[in-house]
Design a protein around this motif. Structure first.
Motif, PDB file in Angstrom:
ATOM      1  N   GLU A  19      14.070 -40.017  20.441  1.00 21.35           N
ATOM      2  CA  GLU A  19      14.349 -41.456  20.460  1.00 21.35           C
ATOM      3  C   GLU A  19      15.123 -41.879  19.209  1.00 21.35           C
ATOM      4  O   GLU A  19      16.081 -42.651  19.288  1.00 21.35           O
ATOM      5  CB  GLU A  19      13.039 -42.243  20.564  1.00 21.35           C
ATOM      6  N   ALA A  20      14.697 -41.365  18.061  1.00 20.97           N
ATOM      7  CA  ALA A  20      15.358 -41.739  16.805  1.00 20.97           C
ATOM      8  C   ALA A  20      16.800 -41.252  16.762  1.00 20.97           C
ATOM      9  O   ALA A  20      17.706 -41.966  16.309  1.00 20.97           O
ATOM     10  CB  ALA A  20      14.571 -41.176  15.618  1.00 20.97           C
ATOM     11  N   LEU A  52      20.187 -43.575  16.601  1.00 21.26           N
ATOM     12  CA  LEU A  52      21.152 -43.413  15.514  1.00 21.26           C
ATOM     13  C   LEU A  52      22.555 -43.158  16.060  1.00 21.26           C
ATOM     14  O   LEU A  52      23.528 -43.791  15.623  1.00 21.26           O
ATOM     15  CB  LEU A  52      20.711 -42.267  14.606  1.00 21.26           C
ATOM     16  N   LEU A  53      22.679 -42.233  17.007  1.00 19.89           N
ATOM     17  CA  LEU A  53      24.001 -41.928  17.563  1.00 19.89           C
ATOM     18  C   LEU A  53      24.598 -43.128  18.283  1.00 19.89           C
ATOM     19  O   LEU A  53      25.800 -43.412  18.151  1.00 19.89           O
ATOM     20  CB  LEU A  53      23.914 -40.734  18.517  1.00 19.89           C
ATOM     21  N   TYR A 113      22.399 -38.329  26.020  1.00 25.55           N
ATOM     22  CA  TYR A 113      21.696 -37.282  26.765  1.00 25.55           C
ATOM     23  C   TYR A 113      21.754 -36.009  25.922  1.00 25.55           C
ATOM     24  O   TYR A 113      22.825 -35.431  25.705  1.00 25.55           O
ATOM     25  CB  TYR A 113      22.387 -37.080  28.112  1.00 25.55           C
ATOM     26  N   GLN A 114      20.595 -35.578  25.413  1.00 27.04           N
ATOM     27  CA  GLN A 114      20.536 -34.473  24.453  1.00 27.04           C
ATOM     28  C   GLN A 114      20.339 -33.135  25.153  1.00 27.04           C
ATOM     29  O   GLN A 114      19.447 -32.990  25.995  1.00 27.04           O
ATOM     30  CB  GLN A 114      19.407 -34.727  23.460  1.00 27.04           C
ATOM     31  N   LEU A 116      12.249 -30.444  17.784  1.00 24.57           N
ATOM     32  CA  LEU A 116      12.713 -29.803  16.543  1.00 24.57           C
ATOM     33  C   LEU A 116      14.220 -29.968  16.364  1.00 24.57           C
ATOM     34  O   LEU A 116      14.705 -30.302  15.276  1.00 24.57           O
ATOM     35  CB  LEU A 116      12.354 -28.317  16.537  1.00 24.57           C
ATOM     36  N   ALA A 117      14.958 -29.722  17.436  1.00 22.87           N
ATOM     37  CA  ALA A 117      16.412 -29.852  17.370  1.00 22.87           C
ATOM     38  C   ALA A 117      16.814 -31.290  17.077  1.00 22.87           C
ATOM     39  O   ALA A 117      17.723 -31.550  16.275  1.00 22.87           O
ATOM     40  CB  ALA A 117      17.039 -29.372  18.668  1.00 22.87           C
ATOM     41  N   ALA A 118      16.146 -32.237  17.724  1.00 22.17           N
ATOM     42  CA  ALA A 118      16.461 -33.649  17.500  1.00 22.17           C
ATOM     43  C   ALA A 118      16.160 -34.068  16.068  1.00 22.17           C
ATOM     44  O   ALA A 118      16.909 -34.835  15.458  1.00 22.17           O
ATOM     45  CB  ALA A 118      15.694 -34.516  18.488  1.00 22.17           C
TER      46      ALA A 118
END
Length: 451
Positions: free
Chosen positions: A86-87, A91-92, A104-105, A319-321
């Motif tokens: 979410e964060a 930010l993006l 969409y990650q 973790l990646a986010a």
């Protein structure tokens, strides 16, 4: 930075690597350097593959990863969202071009491109245009190695072995001024001429049948930091709007600050419908990419079927986010974009001083800390070397021997002919390290030409 003797390359017994040749073993990273098992230092002059924008062992990103690992390592997005995802999305979206508000990650660049193409198709269906199914891209482009992304790419060498497996994609000319602008033609006129090929192709394929046009704002791996000429993408945007075609910009390599603005398209004055990012998004600390789209696309699907018919196990990985959020926050809070532009000018100046009159360097190009030199046999005729000479591979080997990581490639002009060296050093590179980079590259080029 003093090099010790290089370790003997490691021949793996079980790793299925990119090639059959043994490689040195990387054991440590520090700033702009990677060290092998024997302690030899390699200046990371290409950020790996334009990935390591913050350099190696950044304290802030490491801390963010450790903190997240102590809280939550994984939660499948079919059941949960997570605070880091979410964060990062917030930010993006706050930094993206106007109207681009949904994120969409995914796990990398190829996944981001696949998601973009599939989203464009589903959006067309949900807004009542199921006849739109044709994708247009450019020759000499690269958009990823999964089959959908590979089909979209226009690089002949990468497509060759897998051609029978690829869905049909239509390709028009790239915007490659050095090779294709005609004598007496202004850059602006050239840009309009080559952009107008898009409209001609849309009309040839049939009004209402084209789904999207996919392009890199600055072409990376296949041609070597090739920017468009002024006005090109503005005309492309006009053509897409006129014919109801979506504009997808692939910023996997050139985005996330690499060219001097967070999104490369900012410098072309256009806003895409969908944009893909990766590489510098995670800066090498985690495998992550993202597809960002206009709010209206998301709202159409939410009001229609209610879900995007797509997904990966690891998309939105906490973790990646967390790592990506720390990376992007560092770019903003450390005000790295002005530094990328300034150091990009320093790198360009040093390259021109060293290679500007070199008989076998035909072009020096790029934006920000995304630069390339192109090697030619005949500078006046812009004639490339015989590809059987494998010059780019010789440059890479010589550079590694000198203690420099750079990104040479072949097939620059048409997928078969041409050699270039791509440079994409960390944003933290110093002027002394730029001098080191150019000096080592010069020696590597000299050795490769003599081989």
């Amino acid at each position: 930075m003093t090099n010790q003797a290089a370790s003997a390359p490691t021949a793996s017994r079980h790793v299925f690597g990119r090639g059959a040749s043994p490689l040195p073993t990387a054991v440590r990273g520090e700033g702009c350097y990677i060290f092998d098992a024997a302690g030899k230092a390699y200046l990371d002059g290409s950020g790996g593959a334009a990935v390591s924008c913050l350099g190696h062992s950044d304290e802030g990103v490491r801390a963010a990863l450790h903190a997240q690992l102590d809280k939550l390592e994984f939660a499948h997005t079919g059941f949960f969202t997570s605070e880091p995802a979410e964060a990062l999305a917030d930010l993006l979206a706050s930094l993206a071009p106007e109207g681009i508000g949904r994120v969409y990650q995914v796990s990398g660049g190829s996944e981001a491109v696949e998601a973009a193409i599939k989203l464009a198709r589903q959006y067309a269906i949900e807004k009542g245009e199921p006849g739109r199914a044709k994708l247009i891209a450019r020759r000499q482009s690269y958009h990823g190695n999964t089959l959908g992304a590979l089909a979209a790419g226009g690089n002949a060498w990468r497509r060759e072995k897998y051609a029978p497996l690829l869905v049909e994609t239509h390709h028009i000319a790239p915007c490659f001024e050095y090779h294709f602008r005609e004598e007496g033609e202004t850059p602006e006129a050239y840009g309009l001429r080559v952009a107008d090929e898009l409209e001609a192709e849309i009309l040839r394929l049939g009004e209402g049948t084209v789904l999207a046009f996919l392009a890199e704002p600055v072409v990376g791996a296949t041609a070597g930091a090739v920017p468009s000429v002024p006005g090109y993408f503005k005309r492309v945007r006009e053509i897409c709007d006129r014919h109801g075609v979506m504009l997808i910009l692939d910023e996997v390599m050139c985005g996330m600050g690499r060219t001097g603005t967070l999104f490369a398209c900012e410098q072309d004055g256009v806003i895409p419908d969908i944009v893909t990012v990766a590489k510098g998004l995670g800066a090498g600390y985690a495998s992550i990419g993202a597809m960002l789209c206009r709010d209206e696309i998301f709202e159409t699907i939410r009001a229609g079927s209610g879900s995007f018919q797509h997904g990966h196990t690891y998309h939105g990985h906490p973790l990646a986010a967390a790592a990506a959020h720390a990376v992007v926050t560092a770019m903003v809070e450390r005000d790295l974009m002005p530094r990328v532009r300034a150091m990009g000018e320093v790198l360009d100046a040093r390259l021109r001083a060293e290679f500007g009159q070199h008989p076998h360097i035909g072009d020096i190009r790029g934006r920000g800390l995304f630069r390339a030199i192109e090697l030619v046999e005949d500078r006046a005729a812009k004639r490339p070397f015989d590809p059987n000479r494998k010059l780019n591979a010789k440059v890479k080997a010589a550079a590694m021997d000198e203690g420099l990581i750079c990104y040479p490639a072949g097939g620059t002009v048409d997928g078969k002919h041409g050699d270039h060296v791509l440079l994409a050093p960390p944003f933290i590179i110093t002027e002394d390290q730029v001098d080191e980079l150019v000096g080592k590259l010069s020696r590597a080029v000299t050795r490769a030409l003599a081989a």
